[in-house]
Write a protein that holds these residues in place. Sequence first.
Motif, PDB file in Angstrom:
ATOM      1  N   VAL A   1       0.832  -1.195   0.000  1.00 24.85           N
ATOM      2  CA  VAL A   1       0.000   0.000   0.000  1.00 24.85           C
ATOM      3  C   VAL A   1       0.870   1.250   0.000  1.00 24.85           C
ATOM      4  N   PHE A   2       1.910   1.233   0.824  1.00 24.60           N
ATOM      5  CA  PHE A   2       2.794   2.400   0.880  1.00 24.60           C
ATOM      6  C   PHE A   2       3.507   2.627  -0.444  1.00 24.60           C
ATOM      7  N   ASN A   3       3.994   1.555  -1.063  1.00 26.36           N
ATOM      8  CA  ASN A   3       4.702   1.706  -2.335  1.00 26.36           C
ATOM      9  C   ASN A   3       3.806   2.308  -3.405  1.00 26.36           C
ATOM     10  N   LEU A   4       2.559   1.847  -3.461  1.00 30.40           N
ATOM     11  CA  LEU A   4       1.628   2.412  -4.439  1.00 30.40           C
ATOM     12  C   LEU A   4       1.350   3.884  -4.137  1.00 30.40           C
ATOM     13  N   PHE A   5       1.153   4.187  -2.857  1.00 29.41           N
ATOM     14  CA  PHE A   5       0.888   5.554  -2.413  1.00 29.41           C
ATOM     15  C   PHE A   5       2.068   6.468  -2.740  1.00 29.41           C
ATOM     16  N   ARG A   6       3.275   6.027  -2.419  1.00 31.22           N
ATOM     17  CA  ARG A   6       4.475   6.836  -2.677  1.00 31.22           C
ATOM     18  C   ARG A   6       4.745   6.980  -4.171  1.00 31.22           C
ATOM     19  N   ASP A   7       4.580   5.878  -4.918  1.00 31.61           N
ATOM     20  CA  ASP A   7       4.878   5.912  -6.355  1.00 31.61           C
ATOM     21  C   ASP A   7       3.970   6.875  -7.102  1.00 31.61           C
ATOM     22  N   PHE A   8       2.743   7.051  -6.622  1.00 28.53           N
ATOM     23  CA  PHE A   8       1.846   7.999  -7.281  1.00 28.53           C
ATOM     24  C   PHE A   8       2.426   9.412  -7.225  1.00 28.53           C
ATOM     25  N   PHE A   9       2.944   9.797  -6.071  1.00 28.35           N
ATOM     26  CA  PHE A   9       3.520  11.135  -5.943  1.00 28.35           C
ATOM     27  C   PHE A   9       4.828  11.249  -6.708  1.00 28.35           C
ATOM     28  N   LEU A  10       5.647  10.188  -6.691  1.00 24.98           N
ATOM     29  CA  LEU A  10       6.899  10.225  -7.443  1.00 24.98           C
ATOM     30  C   LEU A  10       6.647  10.317  -8.935  1.00 24.98           C
ATOM     31  N   LYS A  11       5.635   9.599  -9.409  1.00 26.79           N
ATOM     32  CA  LYS A  11       5.308   9.608 -10.837  1.00 26.79           C
ATOM     33  C   LYS A  11       4.966  11.007 -11.318  1.00 26.79           C
ATOM     34  N   HIS A  12       4.300  11.774 -10.461  1.00 29.34           N
ATOM     35  CA  HIS A  12       3.884  13.123 -10.839  1.00 29.34           C
ATOM     36  C   HIS A  12       4.812  14.196 -10.282  1.00 29.34           C
ATOM     37  N   LYS A  13       6.007  13.754  -9.851  1.00 27.94           N
ATOM     38  CA  LYS A  13       7.072  14.677  -9.429  1.00 27.94           C
ATOM     39  C   LYS A  13       6.628  15.600  -8.290  1.00 27.94           C
ATOM     40  N   ILE A  14       5.975  14.997  -7.297  1.00 23.73           N
ATOM     41  CA  ILE A  14       5.561  15.724  -6.100  1.00 23.73           C
ATOM     42  C   ILE A  14       6.171  15.022  -4.891  1.00 23.73           C
ATOM     43  N   ALA A  15       6.836  15.770  -4.050  1.00 21.23           N
ATOM     44  CA  ALA A  15       7.460  15.183  -2.865  1.00 21.23           C
ATOM     45  C   ALA A  15       6.396  14.740  -1.869  1.00 21.23           C
ATOM     46  N   LEU A  16       6.675  13.641  -1.179  1.00 20.42           N
ATOM     47  CA  LEU A  16       5.736  13.135  -0.184  1.00 20.42           C
ATOM     48  C   LEU A  16       5.584  14.105   0.979  1.00 20.42           C
ATOM     49  N   ASP A  17       6.513  15.025   1.108  1.00 18.46           N
ATOM     50  CA  ASP A  17       6.450  16.025   2.183  1.00 18.46           C
ATOM     51  C   ASP A  17       5.240  16.937   2.060  1.00 18.46           C
ATOM     52  N   VAL A  18       4.609  16.956   0.876  1.00 19.47           N
ATOM     53  CA  VAL A  18       3.444  17.816   0.687  1.00 19.47           C
ATOM     54  C   VAL A  18       2.268  17.338   1.533  1.00 19.47           C
ATOM     55  N   CYS A  19       2.308  16.077   1.974  1.00 20.47           N
ATOM     56  CA  CYS A  19       1.229  15.515   2.800  1.00 20.47           C
ATOM     57  C   CYS A  19       1.453  15.876   4.262  1.00 20.47           C
ATOM     58  N   GLY A  20       0.412  16.341   4.911  1.00 17.37           N
ATOM     59  CA  GLY A  20       0.496  16.660   6.324  1.00 17.37           C
ATOM     60  C   GLY A  20      -0.173  15.636   7.208  1.00 17.37           C
ATOM     61  N   SER A  21      -1.152  14.900   6.645  1.00 18.42           N
ATOM     62  CA  SER A  21      -1.893  13.903   7.423  1.00 18.42           C
ATOM     63  C   SER A  21      -2.465  12.851   6.495  1.00 18.42           C
TER      64      SER A  21
ATOM     65  N   LYS B   1       6.013   6.907   8.326  1.00 17.00           N
ATOM     66  CA  LYS B   1       6.770   7.638   9.343  1.00 17.00           C
ATOM     67  C   LYS B   1       8.265   7.659   9.024  1.00 17.00           C
ATOM     68  N   LYS B   2       8.758   6.584   8.425  1.00 15.70           N
ATOM     69  CA  LYS B   2      10.173   6.534   8.062  1.00 15.70           C
ATOM     70  C   LYS B   2      10.466   7.492   6.923  1.00 15.70           C
ATOM     71  N   GLU B   3       9.561   7.562   5.950  1.00 19.59           N
ATOM     72  CA  GLU B   3       9.762   8.431   4.783  1.00 19.59           C
ATOM     73  C   GLU B   3       9.470   9.888   5.106  1.00 19.59           C
ATOM     74  N   ALA B   4       8.415  10.137   5.859  1.00 17.30           N
ATOM     75  CA  ALA B   4       8.019  11.516   6.201  1.00 17.30           C
ATOM     76  C   ALA B   4       7.523  11.535   7.640  1.00 17.30           C
ATOM     77  N   PRO B   5       8.406  11.709   8.606  1.00 11.76           N
ATOM     78  CA  PRO B   5       8.033  11.617  10.030  1.00 11.76           C
ATOM     79  C   PRO B   5       6.985  12.635  10.464  1.00 11.76           C
ATOM     80  N   HIS B   6       6.859  13.743   9.745  1.00 17.59           N
ATOM     81  CA  HIS B   6       5.926  14.794  10.167  1.00 17.59           C
ATOM     82  C   HIS B   6       4.465  14.447   9.897  1.00 17.59           C
ATOM     83  N   ILE B   7       4.219  13.445   9.045  1.00 18.47           N
ATOM     84  CA  ILE B   7       2.841  13.121   8.654  1.00 18.47           C
ATOM     85  C   ILE B   7       2.075  12.538   9.851  1.00 18.47           C
TER      86      ILE B   7
END
Length: 594
Positions: free
Chosen positions: A219-239, A260-266
């Motif tokens: 689930v995480f890989n699919l979630f992360r890959d969507f943002f990478l595919k569209h050149k958006i950093a995962l840091d844009v997510c707050g929650s 949490k490992k990729e973006a601890p602030h989420i």
Amino acid sequence: MSKKRKWDDDYVRYWFTCTTEVDGTQRPQCVLCNSIFSNADLRPSKLSDHFNRQHGGVGGHDLSSLKHMPTPSDQSETLKTFGVASHEDALLQASYQFAYLCAKEKNPHTIAEKLVKPCALEIAQIVLGPDAQKKLQQVPLSDDVIHSRIDEMSQDILQQVLEDIKASPLKVGIQLAETTDMGDCSQLMAFVRYIKEREIIEEFLFCEPLQLTMKGKDVFNLFRDFFLKHKIALDVCGSVCTDGASSMLAENSEFVACVKKEAPHIVITHCLLNPHDLVTKTLPTKLRDALFTVVRVINFIKGRAPNHRLFQAFFEEIGVEYSVLLFHTEMRWLSRGQILTHIFEMYEEINQFLHHQSSNLVDGFENKEFKVHLAYLADLFKHLNELSASMQRTGMNTVSAREKLSAFVRKFPFWLKRIEKRNFTNFPLLEEIIVSDNEAPSIAAEITLHLQQLSNFFHGYFSVGDLAEASKWILDPFLFNLDFVDDGYLMKTDLAELRASGQILMEFETMKLEDFWCAQFTVFPSLAKTALEILIPFATTYLCELGFSSLLHFKTKSRSCFNMSDDIRVAISKKVPRFSDIIEQKLQLQQKSL
């Protein structure tokens, strides 16, 4: 896999040009009527047949003569200067508009060429005459055309959403849930909440299949890959608000660990729409047995086709309104309350049916103690349904959801005091049984124990959205006591200044809380940012639940292999495709290919 055919410049003699799809597939397009054909039709016999049958012409044009002809875009620009849409523009616009309506209504793509277009041609022939029929005939509505139109509109909608996410002044909130479709394929759906032009927007983000396993890491890989595919950093997510199996999306799952490992602030929250599971876990043995008895009775009736038919016939014979029972499900949180109420209202009739079928469930079902337990469960789950229904809306934030849960839990002490006095007013079905059967002493002790346990679990389980006293100015900055705010708090001065404005007070009284703080972004940016960081996160996965309902229309037994990611985006997104831009781009591509 069939071999893909290649375009030959010699095909222009049949008044065709070439269009190239994103995956490199070449498809012939008629210059005269703008119809697009499949790659399999990219051969002289098919092109010549269309040119002779539809346009009554004779082949023989060469490439140079076709290039000197006015292109569709040239004609379009000339007519636009006079405020008139060109013929090609009108055909394209009609094709896109129909594809848009087809997706919105969740219809199969073939409905256009198999039903709508033939009906439209017949109507045009009868009402408007043969000339109008010929014009309608030229509108491209084949299965492949509708599919490509929906794909293009979906990409345009997605591009609009991604542009909004990048432009959002604050980190966005994500709502994530997983389900299994008709084809036994696991689908991951996501919605996004962000700020745009002094307003909080909720939009569909994606619906993608989990190809192999369904672990939290997948689930995480699919979630992360969507943002990478569209050149958006995962840091844009707050929650991220999740729902689903504990192994995949729960608070202690592998998915949360990866996030949490990729973006601890989420901030990770769990959907608050499922208090039913918590209630079931706290049920005493007798109450749990009563609930399982209800499930077995329903499975006996609905799980066997002959029993179901006999059940319907039996109810028709005795003239009872309820002839269909709902299935009991674990994931649909409204099912239990409805089932229990229906079973209680049809208790006598179902008991007769079980006797008639000589079922071994009769002994447990007609037990007086079971009926008392059933009444209590029906009343309790009805209260839970009302709580869940109050949180089923767009714009629900964690603070509002927490307030509703707190108000529900605060009722428990009052219920307990009334039950101690043998007053069952809050449980009307149970009160009806108690009055007639005098079963108050035994059931009162069980209810008291259960409600006490439930109250403790609620207090420890749902902590999201619980504001500290010093942060409650977010809910009402005008009535909030500033003494609770430390003098060293930098925004205390801004709060005092905001409270002194009569105009801002009028805005607060007339606007929703989220819209009010969005409106203060330019005047009091620090206050607005602090407030919106708390109000933006999702409290429930309600939008995903709605999306799963739409999914049932796309993934059916006849369309089980259908990839509906683009269709469902067009169907449930609030964004409208930019038709003029899409059509202009389409005409430019046609011009370049000539």
